[in-house]
Design a protein around this motif. Structure first.
Motif, short mmCIF file in Angstrom:
data_model
loop_
_atom_site.label_atom_id
_atom_site.label_comp_id
_atom_site.label_asym_id
_atom_site.label_seq_id
_atom_site.Cartn_x
_atom_site.Cartn_y
_atom_site.Cartn_z
N UNK A 216 0.80 -1.23 0.00
CA UNK A 216 0.00 0.00 0.00
C UNK A 216 0.83 1.29 0.00
N UNK A 217 2.07 1.22 0.44
CA UNK A 217 2.88 2.44 0.52
C UNK A 217 4.03 2.47 -0.48
N UNK A 218 4.30 1.35 -1.14
CA UNK A 218 5.38 1.32 -2.12
C UNK A 218 4.86 0.84 -3.47
N UNK A 219 4.49 -0.44 -3.56
CA UNK A 219 4.15 -1.03 -4.86
C UNK A 219 3.04 -0.27 -5.57
N UNK A 220 1.91 -0.09 -4.92
CA UNK A 220 0.76 0.53 -5.61
C UNK A 220 1.03 1.99 -5.99
N UNK A 221 1.57 2.82 -5.08
CA UNK A 221 1.85 4.20 -5.49
C UNK A 221 2.91 4.30 -6.59
N UNK A 222 3.99 3.51 -6.48
CA UNK A 222 5.04 3.59 -7.50
C UNK A 222 4.53 3.10 -8.84
N UNK A 223 3.79 1.99 -8.84
CA UNK A 223 3.24 1.47 -10.10
C UNK A 223 2.23 2.44 -10.70
N UNK A 257 11.75 -3.51 0.74
CA UNK A 257 10.55 -2.67 0.68
C UNK A 257 9.86 -2.71 -0.68
N UNK A 258 10.51 -3.33 -1.66
CA UNK A 258 9.99 -3.51 -3.02
C UNK A 258 10.00 -2.24 -3.86
N UNK A 259 10.98 -1.37 -3.61
CA UNK A 259 11.23 -0.31 -4.57
C UNK A 259 11.90 -0.90 -5.82
N UNK A 260 12.50 -2.06 -5.63
CA UNK A 260 13.03 -2.84 -6.74
C UNK A 260 12.80 -4.30 -6.42
N UNK A 261 13.04 -5.16 -7.38
CA UNK A 261 12.86 -6.59 -7.16
C UNK A 261 14.01 -7.35 -7.81
N UNK A 262 14.77 -8.04 -6.99
CA UNK A 262 15.89 -8.81 -7.50
C UNK A 262 15.50 -10.25 -7.80
N UNK A 263 14.75 -10.87 -6.90
CA UNK A 263 14.49 -12.29 -7.03
C UNK A 263 15.72 -13.08 -6.60
N UNK A 264 15.59 -14.38 -6.53
CA UNK A 264 16.72 -15.22 -6.13
C UNK A 264 17.68 -15.38 -7.31
N UNK A 289 11.44 -3.82 -13.85
CA UNK A 289 10.63 -3.36 -14.98
C UNK A 289 9.35 -4.18 -15.08
N UNK A 290 9.48 -5.49 -14.92
CA UNK A 290 8.30 -6.35 -15.02
C UNK A 290 7.29 -6.04 -13.92
N UNK A 291 7.78 -5.72 -12.72
CA UNK A 291 6.88 -5.43 -11.60
C UNK A 291 6.14 -4.12 -11.79
N UNK A 292 6.84 -3.11 -12.30
CA UNK A 292 6.23 -1.79 -12.41
C UNK A 292 5.85 -1.40 -13.84
#
Length: 348
Positions: A216-223, A257-264, A289-292
């Motif tokens: 609610x405070x990172x993913x949705x607003x950034x996307x 915090x999911x401002x970015x996503x690396x994955x394993x 890029x895929x996330x946002x």
């Protein structure tokens, strides 16, 4: 288009038969022609690819085509092997001798790797313009005459019901369709008795304090902001945060915090520290890029709804592979459900 593909094709509107006319052959493949429905509707074959796409559908997936044409994904075979293959199928021998539909095949990299693993035939379905660019760059049909690409929406696959004898695979794509449920039912519908529908979906991550904050405070607003920006701007953001991801402490926090996503990041034997950091950067750029990215649809579905969907497709849970593994916490990266259709199941 291979001549034999015509026998599997059907009108995506109602599953009715299609007749082939005006075909032009080149090197044993159908280079152009028309597929005609009973009511006269015409679907063209252009540059060897059957087209079932209305122009208004392009905008919902334009970023997907741009994404795969840019990133390709061909450098991520180790991820595919260590994550998708190992945690879903075990190893690549699962593809040997199989007829496979790669639904939402993107760049065609996964299709190529399945062909290299001995698949008897691979049919890629994708709605975007990647079929005219990166797919043809990755897969040379003179080398792989057992490959076909079809431009279509995967929630209305233009294939006969119960015609695919082995696998219909939809990995990391179904959440980008208008309805996860409708797409799953449509793809499962083309699985023949004895075959299986293999799929996964982005999970809802709203439980717990960290999940609530990230959603609610990172993913949705950034996307909400990035999804309205052009490709270049989303890419610039992804590169910037991927570079910051390499900074000790700060990078961990941004990823958490999911401002970015690396994955394993899979291990590569003999790889230097620098090359591993380079791979981490490239993987973070792609995943962020895929996330946002500006995909028209991006659903996150909770476990209860996925389980209810699986039960509708296949009420016999013993016929569903990876059921326990898929719902494990944390979920193994790349794990997908394998929803089989029993050999003795009747048409319905």
């Amino acid at each position: 288009m291979t001549p034999g593909l015509a026998d599997l094709l059907a009108d995506p509107r109602d599953g009715g038969p299609l007749s082939l006319r005006k075909q032009v052959l080149r090197d044993g493949r159908i280079e152009s022609g028309e597929l005609v429905a009973a009511d006269g509707a015409v679907y063209p074959i252009v540059r060897g690819i059957p087209r079932f796409v209305a122009p208004e559908m392009y905008e919902t997936v334009r970023s997907f085509g741009d994404q795969w044409n840019h990133f390709n994904f061909d450098a991520f075979k180790q991820n595919w092997l260590d994550h998708t293959v190992a945690n879903t199928f075990g190893d690549t021998s699962a593809f040997a001798g199989k007829v496979i539909v790669d639904a939402g095949g993107g760049s065609g990299a996964q299709s190529l790797w399945m062909l290299e693993s001995g698949a008897e035939r691979v049919i890629l379905l994708d709605l975007s313009h990647s079929v005219d660019d990166v797919v043809s760059r990755n897969i040379d049909v003179t080398k792989w005459p057992n490959f076909d690409a079809i431009q279509c929406s995967i929630d209305a696959p233009p294939l006969r019901r119960r015609s695919i004898r082995d696998y219909v695979i939809c990995h990391n794509v179904i959440q980008h369709t208008p309805s996860v449920e409708k797409t799953a039912e449509a793809l499962y519908g083309i699985v023949a008795p004895g075959g299986a529908f293999v799929f996964n979906c982005y999970k809802a991550q709203t439980r717990g304090l960290m999940g609530f904050v990230r959603t609610h405070f990172v993913y949705r607003p950034v996307r909400a902001v990035l999804s309205r920006l052009p490709f270049g701007a989303i890419l610039a953001y992804s590169k910037a945060v991927a570079a910051l991801r390499l900074v000790p402490g700060l990078g961990y926090l941004l990823n958490k915090l999911r401002f970015c996503l690396s994955g394993r990041l899979p291990r590569v034997a003999g790889e230097s520290w620098l090359e591993r950091k380079r791979r981490l950067y490239r993987q973070t750029v792609l995943n962020t890029f895929d996330m946002f990215g500006s995909h028209g649809y991006q659903h996150h579905v909770n476990d209860e709804d996925i389980l209810a969907l699986v039960d509708r497709l296949q009420p016999d849970r013993s016929a569903v592979g990876n059921l326990e593994r898929y719902f494990r916490k944390p979920q193994p990266t790349g794990c997908a459900l394998i929803v089989a259709r029993a050999c003795q199941e009747r048409m319905r």
